[in-house]
Design an enzyme around this catalytic site. Structure first.
Site, PDB file in Angstrom:
ATOM      1  N   GLU A 285       1.016  -1.071  -0.004  1.00  0.00           N
ATOM      2  CA  GLU A 285       0.042   0.004  -0.102  1.00  0.00           C
ATOM      3  C   GLU A 285       0.843   1.242   0.040  1.00  0.00           C
ATOM      4  O   GLU A 285       0.764   2.197   0.745  1.00  0.00           O
ATOM      5  CB  GLU A 285      -0.966   0.114   1.211  1.00  0.00           C
ATOM      6  CG  GLU A 285      -1.925  -1.354   1.070  1.00  0.00           C
ATOM      7  CD  GLU A 285      -2.907  -1.367   2.130  1.00  0.00           C
ATOM      8  OE1 GLU A 285      -2.561  -0.694   3.406  1.00  0.00           O
ATOM      9  OE2 GLU A 285      -4.072  -1.945   2.116  1.00  0.00           O
ATOM     10  N   ASP A 364      -8.203  -9.103   4.533  1.00  0.00           N
ATOM     11  CA  ASP A 364      -8.123  -7.704   5.218  1.00  0.00           C
ATOM     12  C   ASP A 364      -8.987  -7.628   6.754  1.00  0.00           C
ATOM     13  O   ASP A 364      -9.805  -6.864   6.597  1.00  0.00           O
ATOM     14  CB  ASP A 364      -8.102  -6.288   4.619  1.00  0.00           C
ATOM     15  CG  ASP A 364      -7.531  -5.361   4.953  1.00  0.00           C
ATOM     16  OD1 ASP A 364      -6.950  -5.610   6.238  1.00  0.00           O
ATOM     17  OD2 ASP A 364      -7.880  -4.086   4.573  1.00  0.00           O
ATOM     18  N   GLU A 392     -12.416  -2.244  12.725  1.00  0.00           N
ATOM     19  CA  GLU A 392     -12.213  -1.546  11.255  1.00  0.00           C
ATOM     20  C   GLU A 392     -13.295  -1.822  10.437  1.00  0.00           C
ATOM     21  O   GLU A 392     -14.261  -1.090  10.081  1.00  0.00           O
ATOM     22  CB  GLU A 392     -11.021  -1.567  10.492  1.00  0.00           C
ATOM     23  CG  GLU A 392     -11.094  -0.909   9.200  1.00  0.00           C
ATOM     24  CD  GLU A 392      -9.836  -1.318   8.501  1.00  0.00           C
ATOM     25  OE1 GLU A 392      -8.723  -1.656   8.965  1.00  0.00           O
ATOM     26  OE2 GLU A 392      -9.699  -0.491   7.230  1.00  0.00           O
TER      27      GLU A 392
HETATM   28  C1  GCU Z   1      -5.985  -2.197   6.134  1.00  0.00           C
HETATM   29  C2  GCU Z   1      -6.469  -0.721   6.813  1.00  0.00           C
HETATM   30  C3  GCU Z   1      -5.162   0.192   6.332  1.00  0.00           C
HETATM   31  C4  GCU Z   1      -4.097  -0.468   7.128  1.00  0.00           C
HETATM   32  C5  GCU Z   1      -3.602  -1.913   6.589  1.00  0.00           C
HETATM   33  C6  GCU Z   1      -2.587  -2.513   7.095  1.00  0.00           C
HETATM   34  O1  GCU Z   1      -6.090  -2.232   4.533  1.00  0.00           O
HETATM   35  O2  GCU Z   1      -7.741  -0.171   6.032  1.00  0.00           O
HETATM   36  O3  GCU Z   1      -5.618   1.332   7.298  1.00  0.00           O
HETATM   37  O4  GCU Z   1      -2.874   0.362   6.795  1.00  0.00           O
HETATM   38  O5  GCU Z   1      -4.737  -2.607   6.649  1.00  0.00           O
HETATM   39  O6  GCU Z   1      -2.985  -3.542   7.982  1.00  0.00           O
HETATM   40  O7  GCU Z   1      -1.556  -2.206   6.972  1.00  0.00           O
END
Ligand code: GCU
Length: 673
Positions: A285, A364, A392
């Protein structure tokens, strides 16, 4: 050391009443002042000052003896029950001749033994009982905070945090008064937690500097956790050698990079001798990682592991690596496969002090996912399973959703069939990690009942075989002392099955997501359907679900060993609750339960929303209860209003969507829009 008592902050599971049994008795402690044994002495002294008991000297009569096995001489009561080695953090609890004895090989064991007596209360001073050893099943029991120093423009100060700001930082600086951190450490120690990651895995510019010129802040935080046997860990930016060190590369095989990590880590240990280690989110990400240099994730993890090894530290390397810029038209890429595709081939290549931290499911933190196949595929690697205590995707601490039943299922999952090892056995040397749900909210967790998730996580990490209802029962007894059976019954009714209730009114049959993109709260059935995130349900007029079979789909089922590779592959054998995770089926497909997929969707959504309303009604009957108190009652009532509203919104959007797609009416003729 003095025990902090805060005003204006809810005491959670350690109200003053929890210390009456110990504090009203005579206690002998046989240990030096080393941390955390000194903490136990301070705790007992504090409890006695409040409740009339006393610390006594050797030779005097005592009701409770807390002793290290190395003590010389061992008091007679302890000598009488001493037995086999207890090991790091373990302890023995016995009652004989009117004396309760806690014996431990190390000070940490003494601390956990003390809190076990707190948990048992009067029962620890009842009938005689033989010596019973207690040992943590998992070595590292860790909470990760996704806290930022600064307030992030999109994510806020605590990423995926639903309980206010950070308890560590405020207005861009370390909080001046850290007593709340000390109280937090105490709460965590009482559940068995022994490690905390203090900052977000997405490491932004200010937070990256905690490793170097802002290290003093980490040292101050570590000082608050230390008395309670908790080591502090730090999330670091993989590209730190460039971002902070002025090098032109972060290539893990470059000698200058290795030296930079070694030097920097030495400085961390000079400031914090019991520092736990690093947490890294790499190539994920948008975070930097070893792929930029054509290196593997083992290369990346090992350079940090080598820097930490001389000091006894560990690196938690996250396996959450996938393509987050997928084209939704591309049916050949399956996000669920990604972690296994990336990491399983690297088994055996990680250093011994590198722990691969794997999310419990392949996607996730969804309400329902299969257990990640990575956990069964890397026998030569230390593995930690990562859970989300922060809600979440499970109601964001506005919905009651007691997660221990889900976690128990994950920990008890057996990859190799009923006679094989469970997830909890596979992860003994790595551990259990979870994203914390705590912020600066007066109730710690926003929703007062979400405290139970934090408590349950620590207890399950200590002993994965504990039953969720039994843990909840402990939590109720400690948090609401003396409130009696009516409250206990109500809370069980509200919470025991609340995860499944939440599942009923949200995404059906393991299909995942269907949440509002970005913030992830509330329904949006097609919210992620045409995005880059790789999270699709493929609903059309005929059916729904993701074909992940080897025969006709993405082949994901092949990442499991037998029997699960066969069970999940087979439409006939796949468990109902995961059907749409593994198969694309027509709406008329008949489940094991006997109903069709589309009728199941209608039924569960009506039922789930109805259960939310029933929860609210049940809670309303409690008004006036003495220890719940008016403020807590009102906070939960308000949140239940929101839960009911949201559950109805979920029900109506999901049911309407599938009625419109399929054209199949509800057999019971209920109102769908
Ligand atoms: C999820 C979450 C993110 C977080 C990511 C992670 O995608 O929405 O906010 O950074 O997990 O675990 O790194």
């Amino acid at each position: 050391m003095t025990i902090p008592h805060l005003t204006g902050v809810h005491p959670a599971w350690l109200p003053p009443e929890a210390f009456v049994a110990i504090g009203s008795r005579r206690t002998l402690i046989v240990a030096d002042e080393s941390v955390p044994a000194g903490t136990v002495r301070a705790e007992v002294a504090d409890a006695c000052a409040r409740h009339g008991g006393a610390l006594v000297a050797p030779g005097e009569a005592a009701d409770l003896v807390l002793a290290l096995t190395s003590a010389e001489p061992l008091p007679p009561a302890a000598r009488a029950v001493a037995g086999p080695e207890l090991g790091a953090e373990g302890f023995l609890l016995a009652r004989r001749d009117g004396v309760t004895v806690v014996l431990a090989d190390d000070p940490a064991g003494l601390l956990y033994g003390f809190f076990e007596v707190v948990r048992q209360g009067e029962a620890a001073f009842g009938a005689p009982r033989p010596a019973e050893p207690y040992r943590p099943a998992l070595r590292r029991r860790m909470l990760d905070h996704w806290d930022n120093i600064d307030v992030h423009p999109v994510m806020g100060q605590v990423e995926r945090g639903y309980s206010g700001g950070s308890i560590f930082w405020r207005d861009g600086v370390l909080r001046e008064d850290l007593s709340r951190v000390r109280v937090y450490a105490r709460l965590l120690a009482a559940t068995g937690i022994n490690a905390v990651g203090i900052n977000n895995v997405n490491v932004h510019a200010s937070e990256a500097r905690l490793l170097t010129d802002r290290l003093a802040e980490v040292a101050e935080i570590a000082a608050e956790f230390r008395p309670y046997g908790i080591r502090v860990h730090l999330s670091v930016n993989f590209a730190s050698p460039v971002a902070l060190g002025g090098l032109d590369t972060a290539d893990p095989l470059d000698e200058r990079v290795r030296e930079w990590w070694a030097r920097t880590t030495d400085r961390v240990y000079a400031a914090i001798p019991d520092f736990g280690g690093f947490v890294v989110k790499a190539d994920s990400e948008g975070q930097p990682g070893p792929f930029a240099y054509g290196r593997s994730h083992a290369d990346g993890a090992n350079v940090l592991a080598d820097a930490l090894a001389p000091h006894g530290g560990v690196v938690h390397w996250r396996a959450f690596v996938y393509n987050h810029r997928q084209d939704w038209r591309d049916r050949s890429t399956d996000r669920a496969r990604a972690a296994h595709d990336h990491f399983a081939p690297l088994d055996g290549e990680f250093r011994d002090n590198a722990i691969l931290q794997v999310k419990h499911g392949p996607l996730d933190f969804q309400t329902r996912e299969p257990v990640s196949p990575v956990i069964g595929a890397m026998p030569g690697t230390r593995l930690a399973v990562e859970l989300q205590v922060t809600q979440e995707y499970t109601g964001q601490q506005r919905h009651v959703c007691y997660l221990a039943p889900m976690w128990s299922e994950v920990l008890g999952f057996r990859f190799w069939g009923p006679d094989g090892r469970a997830v909890a056995d596979v992860t003994t040397s790595g551990g259990l990690v979870a994203v914390s749900n705590v912020g600066d909210d007066p109730y710690w967790t926003g929703h007062p009942l979400a405290q139970a998730n934090l408590y349950a996580f620590g207890r399950l990490a200590w002993q994965p075989s504990l039953g969720p209802a039994a843990i909840l029962d402990e939590w109720i007894g400690l948090t609401f002392p003396g409130d009696g059976e009516a409250l206990r019954d109500t809370l069980h009714e509200l919470m025991d099955d609340s995860w499944r209730t939440y599942e009923r009114y949200t995404a059906p049959l393991g299909v995942c997501f269907m949440v509002r993109p970005g913030h992830h709260y509330g329904p949006d059935v097609d919210g992620y359907e045409y995005t880059q995130w790789g999270t699709y349900h493929f609903a059309d007029r005929d059916g729904i679900g993701v074909d992940r079979t080897r025969a006709t789909g993405t082949g994901y089922t092949g990442q499991y060993p037998a029997p699960w590779s066969e069970v999940y592959e087979s439409l006939a054998e796949c468990p109902d609750e995961l059907l749409l995770f593994f198969h694309h089926v027509p709406y008329g497909h008949v489940l094991h339960s006997g109903t069709t997929v589309v009728q199941h969707i209608y039924d569960t959504h009506f039922a789930g929303a109805g259960q939310a309303a029933a929860m609210r009604a049940r809670w309303a009957e409690l008004d006036g209860s003495k220890t719940v108190g008016a403020a807590l009652h009102a906070r939960v009532s308000e949140l239940l209003d929101e839960q009911v509203r949201s559950a109805e919104e979920w029900r109506d959007q999901v049911n309407t969507y599938f009625l419109r797609k399929s054209g199949v009416p509800d057999v019971h003729g209920r109102r769908i829009y």
